[in-house]
Design an enzyme around this catalytic site. Structure first.
Site, short mmCIF file in Angstrom:
data_model
loop_
_atom_site.label_atom_id
_atom_site.label_comp_id
_atom_site.label_asym_id
_atom_site.label_seq_id
_atom_site.Cartn_x
_atom_site.Cartn_y
_atom_site.Cartn_z
N CYS A 252 10.27 7.25 -3.16
CA CYS A 252 9.24 6.65 -4.01
C CYS A 252 8.43 5.74 -3.10
O CYS A 252 9.03 4.88 -2.42
CB CYS A 252 9.86 5.88 -5.16
N THR B 5 2.62 10.91 -4.72
CA THR B 5 3.69 10.47 -5.59
C THR B 5 4.84 11.45 -5.47
O THR B 5 4.63 12.67 -5.49
CB THR B 5 3.23 10.41 -7.07
#
Length: 232
Positions: free
Chosen positions: A196, A83
């Site tokens: 992302c 992440t």
């Protein structure tokens, strides 16, 4: 081959992409029936999202540090925090383990520089775009990092949390991202970082007049290169 630890669940959509890529890249490099030696620990994203929203970063670091120790105990030789956003607490995770944590922003910056790009637009969650932990890390490599204006940041962030982390994608959201990227180009950006994992599922090079740098793929490429230094 070293064992790659995947610290995931943020979101499961992101983790599935990490798992797919790490295995595809190992097969590409070694051929035959080869796949990655890896272990995955997937947290409950609801717990992490609540800590994000309440700015309880110390507790988030403890949660993910504990998960990283479990990966290490399971045999991971290196760990990927799957992440961009939670690299806010990457240092806390690294301090909880003895094996290396491969920092996503470092892998991305090296790829951007290798492409001859210095001025880049950054797309991601509001945390990634606005807080210094990520932009500052990129800038420490000598990059000039642009972020969208406030309205565009809110829209980009909203698409991630309202759609992408749920595995949902829409053409309207793709158009929105294309428009934001076009504004980067107008502002003089030479490339755009897809900061992302879930954005990489929505936006490809075909959607951008600028070179795109998909951070998940770059992160995985760095990890596989490291792991295969020990291939047997």
């Amino acid at each position: 081959m070293r064992t790659i630890g995947l610290l995931g669940g943020m979101s499961w959509v992101s983790s599935a992409e990490y798992y797919r890529l790490v295995n595809e890249l190992v097969r590409r490099e070694l051929g035959g029936f080869h796949s990655a030696r890896c272990v995955l620990y997937s947290v409950d994203f609801a717990d992490v999202q609540r800590l994000q929203a309440e700015a309880r970063w110390t507790e988030a670091g403890e949660l993910l540090g504990s998960a990283a120790r479990k990966l290490e105990a399971a045999g991971a030789d290196l760990i990927l925090l799957c992440t961009n956003t939670m690299h806010e607490i990457a240092d806390r995770v690294q301090s909880a383990i003895r094996v290396p944590l491969l920092h996503l922003a470092d892998a991305t910056a090296r790829a951007v520089i290798a492409a001859g790009v210095r001025r880049v637009g950054l797309l991601g969650t509001a945390y990634t775009m606005e807080r210094d932990y990520y932009r500052g890390r990129l800038e420490s490599h000598g990059l000039d990092v642009l972020v969208p204006n406030a309205a565009d940041r809110a829209a980009v962030h909203g698409v991630i949390y309202d759609e992408l982390v749920r595995g949902e994608m829409s053409e309207a959201s793709r158009r929105l991202y294309r428009e934001v990227i076009a504004r980067f180009a107008d502002a003089g950006a030479e490339g755009v970082i897809l900061g992302c994992t879930e954005i990489e599922l929505l936006v490809t090079q075909d959607d951008s007049p600028l070179p795109v740098f998909p951070t998940t793929r770059l992160h995985v490429e760095a990890a596989v290169a490291d792991a295969l230094q020990w291939a047997t």
